[in-house]
Structures are given as structure tokens and as C-alpha cells.
Design a protein around this motif. Sequence first.
Motif, PDB file in Angstrom:
ATOM      1  N   HIS A 118       0.730  -0.973   0.134  1.00  0.00           N
ATOM      2  CA  HIS A 118      -0.170  -0.071   0.108  1.00  0.00           C
ATOM      3  C   HIS A 118       0.860   1.260  -0.046  1.00  0.00           C
ATOM      4  O   HIS A 118       0.790   2.089  -0.727  1.00  0.00           O
ATOM      5  CB  HIS A 118      -1.102   0.048   1.293  1.00  0.00           C
ATOM      6  N   ARG A 119       2.072   1.357   0.705  1.00  0.00           N
ATOM      7  CA  ARG A 119       2.747   2.592   0.958  1.00  0.00           C
ATOM      8  C   ARG A 119       3.470   2.686  -0.379  1.00  0.00           C
ATOM      9  O   ARG A 119       3.526   3.787  -0.765  1.00  0.00           O
ATOM     10  CB  ARG A 119       3.744   2.351   2.104  1.00  0.00           C
ATOM     11  N   GLN A 120       3.837   1.600  -0.995  1.00  0.00           N
ATOM     12  CA  GLN A 120       4.676   1.858  -2.252  1.00  0.00           C
ATOM     13  C   GLN A 120       3.760   2.375  -3.450  1.00  0.00           C
ATOM     14  O   GLN A 120       4.267   3.089  -4.207  1.00  0.00           O
ATOM     15  CB  GLN A 120       5.286   0.409  -2.674  1.00  0.00           C
ATOM     16  N   ILE A 121       2.562   1.842  -3.296  1.00  0.00           N
ATOM     17  CA  ILE A 121       1.707   2.411  -4.269  1.00  0.00           C
ATOM     18  C   ILE A 121       1.160   3.900  -3.930  1.00  0.00           C
ATOM     19  O   ILE A 121       1.286   4.683  -4.832  1.00  0.00           O
ATOM     20  CB  ILE A 121       0.330   1.507  -4.304  1.00  0.00           C
ATOM     21  N   ALA A 123       3.042   6.254  -2.420  1.00  0.00           N
ATOM     22  CA  ALA A 123       3.881   6.971  -2.462  1.00  0.00           C
ATOM     23  C   ALA A 123       4.214   7.425  -4.187  1.00  0.00           C
ATOM     24  O   ALA A 123       5.213   8.429  -4.235  1.00  0.00           O
ATOM     25  CB  ALA A 123       5.236   6.399  -2.113  1.00  0.00           C
ATOM     26  N   GLN A 124       3.761   6.756  -5.007  1.00  0.00           N
ATOM     27  CA  GLN A 124       3.954   7.239  -6.361  1.00  0.00           C
ATOM     28  C   GLN A 124       3.286   8.588  -6.858  1.00  0.00           C
ATOM     29  O   GLN A 124       2.191   8.742  -6.696  1.00  0.00           O
ATOM     30  CB  GLN A 124       3.500   6.035  -7.409  1.00  0.00           C
ATOM     31  N   LYS A 125       4.037   9.170  -7.617  1.00  0.00           N
ATOM     32  CA  LYS A 125       3.767  10.573  -8.120  1.00  0.00           C
ATOM     33  C   LYS A 125       2.595  10.412  -9.174  1.00  0.00           C
ATOM     34  O   LYS A 125       2.725   9.318  -9.952  1.00  0.00           O
ATOM     35  CB  LYS A 125       4.833  11.398  -8.826  1.00  0.00           C
ATOM     36  N   GLY A 126       1.573  10.722  -8.995  1.00  0.00           N
ATOM     37  CA  GLY A 126       0.274  10.586  -9.852  1.00  0.00           C
ATOM     38  C   GLY A 126      -0.946   9.937  -9.080  1.00  0.00           C
ATOM     39  O   GLY A 126      -1.879   9.781  -9.705  1.00  0.00           O
ATOM     40  N   VAL A 127      -0.453   9.165  -7.953  1.00  0.00           N
ATOM     41  CA  VAL A 127      -1.624   8.378  -7.280  1.00  0.00           C
ATOM     42  C   VAL A 127      -2.204   9.529  -6.397  1.00  0.00           C
ATOM     43  O   VAL A 127      -1.834  10.077  -5.611  1.00  0.00           O
ATOM     44  CB  VAL A 127      -0.843   7.127  -6.459  1.00  0.00           C
ATOM     45  N   ILE A 128      -3.627   9.684  -6.865  1.00  0.00           N
ATOM     46  CA  ILE A 128      -4.579  10.545  -6.027  1.00  0.00           C
ATOM     47  C   ILE A 128      -4.972  10.096  -4.736  1.00  0.00           C
ATOM     48  O   ILE A 128      -5.101  10.900  -4.086  1.00  0.00           O
ATOM     49  CB  ILE A 128      -5.657  10.961  -7.208  1.00  0.00           C
ATOM     50  N   TYR A 129      -5.263   8.842  -5.007  1.00  0.00           N
ATOM     51  CA  TYR A 129      -5.857   8.133  -3.576  1.00  0.00           C
ATOM     52  C   TYR A 129      -5.439   6.639  -3.458  1.00  0.00           C
ATOM     53  O   TYR A 129      -5.510   6.084  -4.674  1.00  0.00           O
ATOM     54  CB  TYR A 129      -7.531   8.266  -3.937  1.00  0.00           C
ATOM     55  N   ALA A 130      -4.894   6.261  -2.474  1.00  0.00           N
ATOM     56  CA  ALA A 130      -4.981   4.776  -2.132  1.00  0.00           C
ATOM     57  C   ALA A 130      -5.438   4.472  -0.715  1.00  0.00           C
ATOM     58  O   ALA A 130      -4.834   5.231   0.196  1.00  0.00           O
ATOM     59  CB  ALA A 130      -3.397   4.419  -2.392  1.00  0.00           C
ATOM     60  N   GLU A 131      -6.336   3.395  -0.629  1.00  0.00           N
ATOM     61  CA  GLU A 131      -6.607   3.048   0.646  1.00  0.00           C
ATOM     62  C   GLU A 131      -6.408   1.537   0.843  1.00  0.00           C
ATOM     63  O   GLU A 131      -6.878   0.772  -0.043  1.00  0.00           O
ATOM     64  CB  GLU A 131      -7.981   3.501   0.780  1.00  0.00           C
ATOM     65  N   LEU A 132      -5.692   0.957   1.968  1.00  0.00           N
ATOM     66  CA  LEU A 132      -6.063  -0.309   2.378  1.00  0.00           C
ATOM     67  C   LEU A 132      -6.968  -0.577   3.342  1.00  0.00           C
ATOM     68  O   LEU A 132      -6.948  -0.008   4.303  1.00  0.00           O
ATOM     69  CB  LEU A 132      -4.723  -0.680   2.862  1.00  0.00           C
TER      70      LEU A 132
END
Length: 149
Positions: A118-121, A123-132
Motif C-alpha cells: 500500500h505504501r509503495q503504491i 507514494a507514487q507521483k500521480g496516485v491521487i488516492y490509495a486506501e488499504l
Amino acid sequence: MAERDELVRFGVSFPAPLIEQFDQYIDEQGYTNRSEAIRDMARRSLLEPSRMNGDEHVAGTIVLVYDHHVSDLPIVLMEVQHRFHHDIISNMHVHLNHDQCLEVIVVRGELARLRSLHRQIQAQKGVIYAELSVTYADKHDASKEHKHT
């Protein structure tokens, strides 16, 4: 809740405006009483990944929205997922609009590894939202028993 579970009653005090909002919420969600809603909220809060031990075996999802025009982002996200292929059961990719994609990644494994994914996803530039989001899972791998004919 199992039939054998003993119910424990306790009192909860709410400011009047908050209980009005809560009553509206439980009505909108289809609960028949406040107790059911409070039980569900308690269960949900206890399953917050930040509250669980990293060595717990869990199943869940990582939901992300990203801008697929950001240079090499789709390739980088695929490479990250390949590094965690043992923890990923499936994924679904949806084109939201001209610029944004939504992915739902179904995961199962040790929570610490899933947090790392989750953190690796995220942290990517362009990822607007990520939730586990996770729930407990049995360490037993049922997929080895499930035979397709």
C-alpha cells in the motif's frame, strides 16, 4: 453476532445535534436501531489496519485512483504489484475518465507486507488516492483445496 454471545448494556451520551445526525445516518443506512449501528461502527474501527498487528493474516483490498498520464506510472504500478504477486489475488482496472483510472486490488497475506504494498503504491507521483481495507483471514489457504473441473 453469534447467538451464544452475551449482550452487555451500557449508556452513551451524545450532544443533541450529534444524535440527530446519527439518527439520520442510521435511518439512511437501514439500521433498525442505534445498537446495531454502534456495533457495526465498533467492528469497523477495530479492523482499521493501523490498529492490527503486522503479523496478522488478513484479506482485503487496496483501492487506488491515479492519473494514467503521469510518466511511466502505469508501468511502475504494475512492477510494484509484480513484486507482491504472492499477496495479490486479483485486480480490476476501470477507466474513470480521460485522465483517471481506478484499480481495486484484492489482497491476502501478512498485514505488514500488505501495508508495504500500500505504501509503495501510495507514494507514487500521480496516485491521487490509495486506501488499504482489511479483515481477518484464516492462514489456511483454501485455494489449494478448491478444485475447478
